[in-house]
Design an enzyme around this catalytic site. Structure first.
Site, PDB file in Angstrom:
ATOM      1  N   GLY A  46       0.676  -1.286   0.019  1.00  0.00           N
ATOM      2  CA  GLY A  46      -0.023  -0.108   0.059  1.00  0.00           C
ATOM      3  C   GLY A  46       1.011   1.165  -0.030  1.00  0.00           C
ATOM      4  O   GLY A  46       1.835   1.178   0.310  1.00  0.00           O
ATOM      5  N   GLN A  51       3.182   9.917   1.511  1.00  0.00           N
ATOM      6  CA  GLN A  51       4.525   9.201   1.511  1.00  0.00           C
ATOM      7  C   GLN A  51       5.431   9.529   0.631  1.00  0.00           C
ATOM      8  O   GLN A  51       6.554   9.410   0.841  1.00  0.00           O
ATOM      9  CB  GLN A  51       4.011   7.707   1.723  1.00  0.00           C
ATOM     10  N   CYS A  94       5.545  -0.536   7.785  1.00  0.00           N
ATOM     11  CA  CYS A  94       5.230   0.914   6.932  1.00  0.00           C
ATOM     12  C   CYS A  94       6.568   1.349   6.101  1.00  0.00           C
ATOM     13  O   CYS A  94       7.622   1.492   6.599  1.00  0.00           O
ATOM     14  CB  CYS A  94       4.983   2.022   7.819  1.00  0.00           C
ATOM     15  N   LEU A  95       6.277   1.665   4.855  1.00  0.00           N
ATOM     16  CA  LEU A  95       7.525   1.922   4.029  1.00  0.00           C
ATOM     17  C   LEU A  95       8.086   3.144   4.449  1.00  0.00           C
ATOM     18  O   LEU A  95       9.352   3.553   4.380  1.00  0.00           O
ATOM     19  CB  LEU A  95       7.124   1.903   2.570  1.00  0.00           C
ATOM     20  N   HIS A 136      -4.862   1.281   7.652  1.00  0.00           N
ATOM     21  CA  HIS A 136      -3.303   2.012   7.919  1.00  0.00           C
ATOM     22  C   HIS A 136      -3.148   3.110   6.793  1.00  0.00           C
ATOM     23  O   HIS A 136      -2.690   4.202   7.078  1.00  0.00           O
ATOM     24  CB  HIS A 136      -2.405   0.750   7.644  1.00  0.00           C
ATOM     25  N   GLU A 137      -3.639   3.115   5.819  1.00  0.00           N
ATOM     26  CA  GLU A 137      -3.509   4.038   4.617  1.00  0.00           C
ATOM     27  C   GLU A 137      -4.178   5.176   4.712  1.00  0.00           C
ATOM     28  O   GLU A 137      -3.728   6.450   4.901  1.00  0.00           O
ATOM     29  CB  GLU A 137      -3.998   3.568   3.195  1.00  0.00           C
ATOM     30  N   HIS A 140      -2.654   7.314   7.243  1.00  0.00           N
ATOM     31  CA  HIS A 140      -1.528   8.250   6.823  1.00  0.00           C
ATOM     32  C   HIS A 140      -2.285   9.707   6.108  1.00  0.00           C
ATOM     33  O   HIS A 140      -1.575  10.753   6.137  1.00  0.00           O
ATOM     34  CB  HIS A 140      -0.946   7.583   5.402  1.00  0.00           C
TER      35      HIS A 140
HETATM   36  O1  GNR Z   1       3.976  -2.554   2.618  1.00  0.00           O
HETATM   37  C1  GNR Z   1       3.036  -2.471   3.642  1.00  0.00           C
HETATM   38  N1  GNR Z   1       2.737  -3.524   4.580  1.00  0.00           N
HETATM   39  C2  GNR Z   1       1.924  -3.572   5.280  1.00  0.00           C
HETATM   40  C3  GNR Z   1       1.893  -4.628   6.312  1.00  0.00           C
HETATM   41  C4  GNR Z   1       0.738  -4.618   7.119  1.00  0.00           C
HETATM   42  C5  GNR Z   1      -0.038  -3.698   7.463  1.00  0.00           C
HETATM   43  C6  GNR Z   1      -0.037  -2.616   6.425  1.00  0.00           C
HETATM   44  C7  GNR Z   1       0.919  -2.387   5.547  1.00  0.00           C
HETATM   45  S1  GNR Z   1       0.962  -1.125   4.525  1.00  0.00           S
HETATM   46  C8  GNR Z   1       2.932  -1.138   4.114  1.00  0.00           C
HETATM   47  C9  GNR Z   1       3.078   0.044   3.030  1.00  0.00           C
HETATM   48  C10 GNR Z   1       2.883   1.163   3.707  1.00  0.00           C
HETATM   49  O2  GNR Z   1       3.455   1.708   4.527  1.00  0.00           O
HETATM   50  N2  GNR Z   1       1.700   1.950   3.550  1.00  0.00           N
HETATM   51  O3  GNR Z   1       1.409   2.936   3.862  1.00  0.00           O
HETATM   52 NI    NI Z   2       2.495   3.085   5.708  1.00  0.00          NI
END
Ligand code: GNR
Ligand code: NI
Length: 174
Positions: A46, A51, A94-95, A136-137, A140
């Site tokens: 995601g 980001q 999270c990246l 999660h997104e 952000h």
């Molecule tokens: O790559 C991602 N893996 C992930 C694993 C578990 C819960 C959420 C994520 S999102 C993350 C990529 C990211 O940072 N998206 O904002």
């Molecule tokens: Ni993230």
């Protein structure tokens, strides 16, 4: 298409609140294409526009596993209409918080309203990994990171580690 640079903690831009997209036009679609390419290259499942430094309410996702047919998803101006009262726990990463992982509790199901790649209104029910990822997104877009749900101590240890890593990288570059 082009790769964009992913911002990492600590960075104030990641704490900005993103604003709604007025119209899903070619410029927005170009950004979504770049985001998807950047996400696949990372690799991640995601990515939110903030980001890559753009405070617009845009998310791309692909939760299909490797060796599976790719299934890119695009969400513009996503809104959570409803969420389940029951939670599920996933190990999140999270990246923008590289190399750090933690178990996070979130509602296990949610209903989402959004505009698709063509600006068409859509609604979906998300469950499992998809529900976790969308939440999660969407966090952000509000300037929230998964580490915000950890204890103060755990969070500060992670931020300290990441800022040390950043400084080490800066020294190599300079
Ligand atoms: O790559 C991602 N893996 C992930 C694993 C578990 C819960 C959420 C994520 S999102 C993350 C990529 C990211 O940072 N998206 O904002
Ligand atoms: Ni993230």
């Amino acid at each position: 298409m082009a790769l964009r640079q992913i911002l990492t903690e600590p960075n104030k831009i990641l704490r900005e609140k993103s604003t709604n997209v007025e119209k899903v036009d070619d410029e927005i679609r170009k950004l979504m294409d770049d985001m998807l390419e950047t996400m696949y290259a990372a690799p991640g499942i995601g990515l939110a526009a903030i980001q890559v430094g753009i405070p617009k309410r845009i998310i791309v996702l692909d939760i299909s596993g490797k060796d599976q047919v790719k299934k890119p998803m695009y969400f513009v101006n996503p809104e959570i209409l409803d969420k389940s009262s029951t939670n599920s726990t996933y190990e999140e990463g999270c990246l923008s918080v590289p190399g750090q992982f933690a178990e996070i509790d979130r509602p296990e199901k949610c209903y989402i309203k959004f505009l698709d790649y063509y600006g068409k209104p859509q609604e979906i029910k998300a469950e499992g990994m998809l529900a976790t990822c969308i939440q999660h997104e969407i966090d952000h877009l509000e300037g929230i990171l998964f580490i915000d749900y950890l204890s103060k101590l755990k969070k500060s240890m992670i931020i300290k580690k990441l800022s040390k890593q950043k400084k080490a990288i800066e020294r190599i570059i300079v």
